[in-house]
Design an enzyme around this catalytic site. Structure first.
Site, PDB file in Angstrom:
ATOM      1  N   ARG A  28      61.906  43.358  75.393  1.00  0.00           N
ATOM      2  CA  ARG A  28      63.165  44.436  75.358  1.00  0.00           C
ATOM      3  C   ARG A  28      63.437  45.220  74.162  1.00  0.00           C
ATOM      4  O   ARG A  28      63.983  44.096  73.371  1.00  0.00           O
ATOM      5  CB  ARG A  28      64.046  43.565  76.684  1.00  0.00           C
ATOM      6  N   ASP A  29      63.417  45.868  74.898  1.00  0.00           N
ATOM      7  CA  ASP A  29      64.254  46.942  73.477  1.00  0.00           C
ATOM      8  C   ASP A  29      65.924  46.039  73.386  1.00  0.00           C
ATOM      9  O   ASP A  29      66.255  46.380  73.849  1.00  0.00           O
ATOM     10  CB  ASP A  29      64.406  48.455  73.955  1.00  0.00           C
ATOM     11  N   ILE A  30      66.521  46.327  72.160  1.00  0.00           N
ATOM     12  CA  ILE A  30      67.706  45.623  71.432  1.00  0.00           C
ATOM     13  C   ILE A  30      68.708  46.437  72.042  1.00  0.00           C
ATOM     14  O   ILE A  30      69.696  46.587  72.036  1.00  0.00           O
ATOM     15  CB  ILE A  30      67.907  45.569  69.949  1.00  0.00           C
ATOM     16  N   VAL A  95      60.362  52.967  64.277  1.00  0.00           N
ATOM     17  CA  VAL A  95      59.886  51.710  63.362  1.00  0.00           C
ATOM     18  C   VAL A  95      58.003  51.938  63.516  1.00  0.00           C
ATOM     19  O   VAL A  95      58.122  52.334  64.607  1.00  0.00           O
ATOM     20  CB  VAL A  95      59.967  50.662  64.710  1.00  0.00           C
ATOM     21  N   HIS A  99      54.454  51.190  68.592  1.00  0.00           N
ATOM     22  CA  HIS A  99      54.992  50.679  70.568  1.00  0.00           C
ATOM     23  C   HIS A  99      55.196  52.200  71.525  1.00  0.00           C
ATOM     24  O   HIS A  99      55.883  52.924  71.683  1.00  0.00           O
ATOM     25  CB  HIS A  99      56.537  50.194  69.903  1.00  0.00           C
ATOM     26  N   HIS A 101      56.852  52.776  74.523  1.00  0.00           N
ATOM     27  CA  HIS A 101      58.268  52.442  75.753  1.00  0.00           C
ATOM     28  C   HIS A 101      58.070  52.779  76.770  1.00  0.00           C
ATOM     29  O   HIS A 101      57.574  53.624  77.620  1.00  0.00           O
ATOM     30  CB  HIS A 101      59.396  54.147  75.296  1.00  0.00           C
TER      31      HIS A 101
HETATM   32  P1  5GP Z   1      61.252  54.821  68.128  1.00  0.00           P
HETATM   33  O1  5GP Z   1      62.440  55.666  67.744  1.00  0.00           O
HETATM   34  O2  5GP Z   1      60.619  54.213  66.608  1.00  0.00           O
HETATM   35  O3  5GP Z   1      60.067  55.467  69.247  1.00  0.00           O
HETATM   36  O4  5GP Z   1      61.672  53.635  68.835  1.00  0.00           O
HETATM   37  C1  5GP Z   1      62.042  51.753  68.362  1.00  0.00           C
HETATM   38  C2  5GP Z   1      62.962  50.929  69.009  1.00  0.00           C
HETATM   39  O5  5GP Z   1      63.047  50.280  68.921  1.00  0.00           O
HETATM   40  C3  5GP Z   1      63.909  51.720  69.731  1.00  0.00           C
HETATM   41  O6  5GP Z   1      64.252  51.539  70.588  1.00  0.00           O
HETATM   42  C4  5GP Z   1      65.175  50.505  68.640  1.00  0.00           C
HETATM   43  O7  5GP Z   1      66.205  50.347  69.700  1.00  0.00           O
HETATM   44  C5  5GP Z   1      64.234  49.310  68.852  1.00  0.00           C
HETATM   45  N1  5GP Z   1      64.407  48.474  68.142  1.00  0.00           N
HETATM   46  C6  5GP Z   1      64.617  48.113  67.080  1.00  0.00           C
HETATM   47  N2  5GP Z   1      65.275  48.223  66.141  1.00  0.00           N
HETATM   48  C7  5GP Z   1      64.401  46.324  66.947  1.00  0.00           C
HETATM   49  C8  5GP Z   1      64.717  44.639  67.600  1.00  0.00           C
HETATM   50  O8  5GP Z   1      65.234  44.067  66.321  1.00  0.00           O
HETATM   51  N3  5GP Z   1      64.611  44.101  68.108  1.00  0.00           N
HETATM   52  C9  5GP Z   1      64.655  45.027  69.727  1.00  0.00           C
HETATM   53  N4  5GP Z   1      63.570  44.037  70.788  1.00  0.00           N
HETATM   54  N5  5GP Z   1      64.261  46.326  69.289  1.00  0.00           N
HETATM   55  C10 5GP Z   1      64.204  47.178  68.587  1.00  0.00           C
END
Ligand code: 5GP
Ligand code: ZN
Length: 113
Positions: A28-30, A95, A99, A101
């Site tokens: 799950r997203d944080i 990140v 990944h 979503h």
């Molecule tokens: P991006 O913007 O790279 O597509 O999404 C990165 C996602 O990773 C974001 O939705 C963010 O909330 C999530 N995220 C960042 N750090 C962590 C973490 O330490 N744990 C979890 N579960 N999600 C994270």
């Protein structure tokens, strides 16, 4: 410097893991943007979409089918959901470990960005 999501795969950083197998992990997203917000990742480090090659063809197919299964488990399949990937700076990728979503449980924005 260690990759955040590789650290989650290794169990070095806690996460609410909903699926874990030899190739794929989902957690799950944080900072959830919807009632269901799950991140699905390949266990092996791939920085982004731009690094994918033909070698990952089957893996990517399995990842998408896992998204479908998780959507069913979350009970969002019938009403619908979104599977999205951010890539690079313009794509808003924060990140640097590929990944997907999985978002659902509410009516999502019509706009994609
Ligand atoms: P991006 O913007 O790279 O597509 O999404 C990165 C996602 O990773 C974001 O939705 C963010 O909330 C999530 N995220 C960042 N750090 C962590 C973490 O330490 N744990 C979890 N579960 N999600 C994270
Ligand atoms: Zn990584």
């Amino acid at each position: 410097m260690e990759c955040l999501f590789c650290q989650i795969v290794a169990g070095e950083i806690p996460a609410d893991i909903v699926h874990y197998d030899e190739e794929l992990v989902a957690f799950r997203d944080i900072n959830p943007q919807a009632p269901t917000h799950i991140l699905i990742i390949p266990k092996a480090h791939v920085a982004s979409m731009t690094e994918l090659t033909d070698k990952q063809q089957a893996l990517m197919g399995r990842l998408i089918l896992l998204a479908k299964e998780l959507a069913e488990k979350e009970g969002i399949s019938e009403r619908g959901y979104r599977l999205s990937v951010s890539c690079g700076a313009d794509g808003g990728q924060l990140v640097p470990h590929l990944h997907f979503h999985l978002l659902g449980g509410r009516k999502l924005d019509d706009r994609l960005g």
